[in-house]
Enzyme design. Structure first.
Site, short mmCIF file in Angstrom:
data_model
loop_
_atom_site.label_atom_id
_atom_site.label_comp_id
_atom_site.label_asym_id
_atom_site.label_seq_id
_atom_site.Cartn_x
_atom_site.Cartn_y
_atom_site.Cartn_z
N ARG A 120 -9.39 13.68 -3.91
CA ARG A 120 -10.35 14.76 -3.74
C ARG A 120 -11.38 14.71 -4.86
NH1 ARG A 120 -7.12 18.69 -2.52
NH2 ARG A 120 -8.59 20.43 -2.62
N GLY A 168 -11.46 6.51 -4.86
CA GLY A 168 -11.52 7.42 -6.00
C GLY A 168 -12.26 8.72 -5.68
N HIS A 169 -12.10 9.69 -6.57
CA HIS A 169 -12.72 11.00 -6.41
C HIS A 169 -14.24 10.89 -6.36
CE1 HIS A 169 -13.71 11.28 -10.80
NE2 HIS A 169 -12.72 10.41 -10.84
N ASN A 170 -14.83 11.66 -5.45
CA ASN A 170 -16.28 11.77 -5.31
C ASN A 170 -16.95 10.52 -4.75
OD1 ASN A 170 -15.51 13.77 -7.61
ND2 ASN A 170 -17.48 14.49 -6.86
N SER A 208 -16.83 8.16 -7.79
CA SER A 208 -18.25 8.48 -7.69
C SER A 208 -19.11 7.32 -7.20
CB SER A 208 -18.80 8.97 -9.03
OG SER A 208 -18.11 10.14 -9.43
#
Lengths: 316, 316, 316
Positions: free
Chosen positions: A208, A229-231, A249
């Protein structure tokens, strides 16, 4: 949470009118009831236009706080952001939310768990051992195979297939560290969104976002044991073969193809319509389209093949 | 188990006074009611001081057995150790152990399973589909997300977060092999211990030790899809990014950082405070501290960057 | 399904006598009540001897259809094969099949799920949270650890150990793609077969075959987090260390050893009795036996060690 309380928790001076802070966000996305922070002076350019109600800063960055925001000055803004993130984390489950709503024609196996506040669309199947968290939304005609875990607040679209053991919405790998080598967890209060027509492989993990959403766009195909990975944003129709990994990201354009065990660094932008051979190591943004790359460091695939040949001849 | 029985199972001659053997252990750690073995003559130096009641040896090593121990001479000591390991394996669950004890303020979801003999601390949450094995101990204020599996006898400390699908305490990947290409499983009768303040990512796997413990030390941070081999020690505050892997018996000092897809060979020692770039391949012990490494084979990170540049120019 | 209906779904002309098509298969394996296809003209040599009742072809391949088969001519044979694969997919569970049969001495945990039509042998243990699909067969003396998922129709032999979180029989990663960048899922209507005496590690994934079976042969040892692609054959007694990956349709002879994070491309044949060092990248078939390889591209292990040394000296 009152701004005055926030100041107290992180040991920052606070004077002036108090206000209610609803959540935390980036400088760019914060609204006027949100708290933001600046951990790295290279982002001072984002401060002037920030609508944040307050910004956690340090001695180097405090002078850039716009008039509209309260400056909360601390020694280590990133560490304090991490400390505060816990206060804005939702409970693991919303016990008091209404029971989950399950649409017509959908089947939830008696050994699956759908937490309060979740929403299941029509003609969707949730198989045994699957877990759907509070406020999560699952679309129509979707299959959630056994032992899948979908964390709270996450979204899965229509016509998706999520294979056994996949995890959607686990916390991103983020923490602040101090000079003693201690780590301070950054609670990831964003979510993960899987758009329509996506297939996600067995035991794949999709983290998340810290703020906002990790997004798997429409029609993407993700194989087994992939790490997202997150974002990250994984583009429409893009393809990730087994055991590939995407650091936080990174934004991937549409119809990219990543071979098995390929990986990207974080915070990259990858233009649409490229192919990355198995085990490619992508450490820089890609601005071109329609290319095939390989190797680590990454180079044009044809050149990579040539280099392999030349090295072999050099050595003989 | 009687020593005479053990001798019979592995076809070794046995004379003299019989005794009860409680378990198996390494030459170094065996006590006087334990059985040990020597599979590789390079460890004969550990035999003289071993307190083991008996040692499985072959023709090459039998002369080094100390007077305090019984020598059980066989053709293939490693194969026979594997054969015996099964006899010392605990049952999958202790049906007759008392029901699990769950501390004040803790919540075990009705669809989670906590086996007999387990111990759950205070204010801990065990979410749906999680499994906690017999004699396992979970500390206070810990979160076990859905579909996590914690094998019997394993320990998770206080203030830990174990993300969905993680597996703690699965058998290490160990077996003896013979000339026919058959494999004889070594039952892993040790455990895995996760100390306080550790976060473990989704679908990560941490194998139990063959003897003793695999240990994840206080404050460590382990990302998704990481493999931790049997008998590893992962140092205090150390960090393993997604898809990294650690082969068996490697001991990692505090505050090391391993990038994504990095990996170590087995039986290494890694000094504290180093950083290993993504995809580092670590095949030798590291005695220095405060360094950054990269590549496979592993070299200093700055030198690695230089080499990449030189190769590119050479080829052009 | 009637051949006339099939023709209608994919928009192919169909004249002549109608017949019932029971399933889809490859040109080589199709019987006279099966439908086949040819997506790549390099396989035209397999058409003459095909016993298929009908073959999906395009303008380039239609002339090679044998007299015994009906030609279904379309623009994109692979896309249409994918479209049709859905029609031949079995339901997620066979609700109307008889309740699962569980052999004498076997224990199915009340929180495990065994779907209708499954068959469990004797003295086998199915632990909490495990899922065994419809028509799946599990042998005798086998242990299925918690939260394992075994998809419908799959087979696990006698004396096997399947560690927690492993997934057996998830769909292979296959789809047809068009020029708009859309993907059309190929339903994998084959299965996965794990023969006797096999151990499979935690969170490992073994995909089912598109047609026929993915096979893990007798005595194989597969570690944690390994990916086995659809239609692979993993040889008797062969060993795959953690995080290794095997792309679809690769056939691996007996007693090969693959180090950690090693990987193979798809459609290879690997002769028996070879060793591949950790992180080997195997892109071509291996015809020799008894060798040790390393590197990516793959070379003889000794030569790889020499090259590493030479590169280091060149650069200094």
């Amino acid at each position: 949470m009152k701004l005055s309380e926030i100041a107290k928790i992180i040991g920052a001076d606070f004077r002036g009118e108090d206000c209610e802070i609803l959540s935390m966000n980036t400088l760019k996305d914060a609204s006027n009831n949100e708290l933001s922070f600046i951990a790295n002076p290279k982002y001072v350019k984002d401060m002037a236009d920030s609508k944040a109600a307050a910004i956690i800063v340090d001695e180097r960055t405090k002078e850039y706080v716009p008039a509209s925001a309260v400056a909360l000055v601390v020694d280590d803004a990133y560490w304090q952001m991490a400390t505060l993130s816990k206060y804005f984390a939702a409970p693991l489950e919303d016990k008091d939310a209404p029971e989950a709503v399950v649409g017509e024609g959908s089947v939830v196996h008696p050994k699956a768990t759908v937490a309060n506040g979740a929403l299941i669309g029509k003609n969707t199947t949730i198989m045994a051992g699957a877990y759907i968290g509070s406020q999560a939304k699952i679309g129509d005609n979707t299959i959630i195979y056994p032992n899948v875990t979908i964390y709270r607040d996450c979204v899965v679209g229509n016509n998706c297939i999520i294979h056994a053991g996949a995890v959607i919405g686990s916390d991103g790998f983020g923490f602040a560290s101090n000079k003693l080598g201690e780590h301070n967890k950054i609670y990831h209060n964003g979510n993960a969104v899987v758009e329509d027509d996506v297939e996600i492989g067995a035991n794949t993990t999709i983290d998340r976002a810290v703020f906002g959403s990790t997004i798997i766009k429409k029609g993407a195909r993700i194989d087994n044991l992939v790490q997202m990975g997150h974002n990250c944003v994984f583009g429409e129709g893009s393809v990730a073969v087994a055991q590939s990994g995407f650091a936080g990201s990174t934004v991937i354009g549409r119809n990219n193809v990543f071979g098995g065990q390929a990986a990207t660094a974080g915070h990259l932008e990858i233009a649409p319509f490229n192919t990355f051979a198995a085990r490619s190591g992508i450490t820089k943004s890609i601005k071109e389209s329609g290319k095939t790359f390989a190797g680590f460091p990454l180079i044009d695939h044809k050149r990579w093949l040539k280099i392999q040949g030349k090295i072999a001849r050099l050595i003989k």
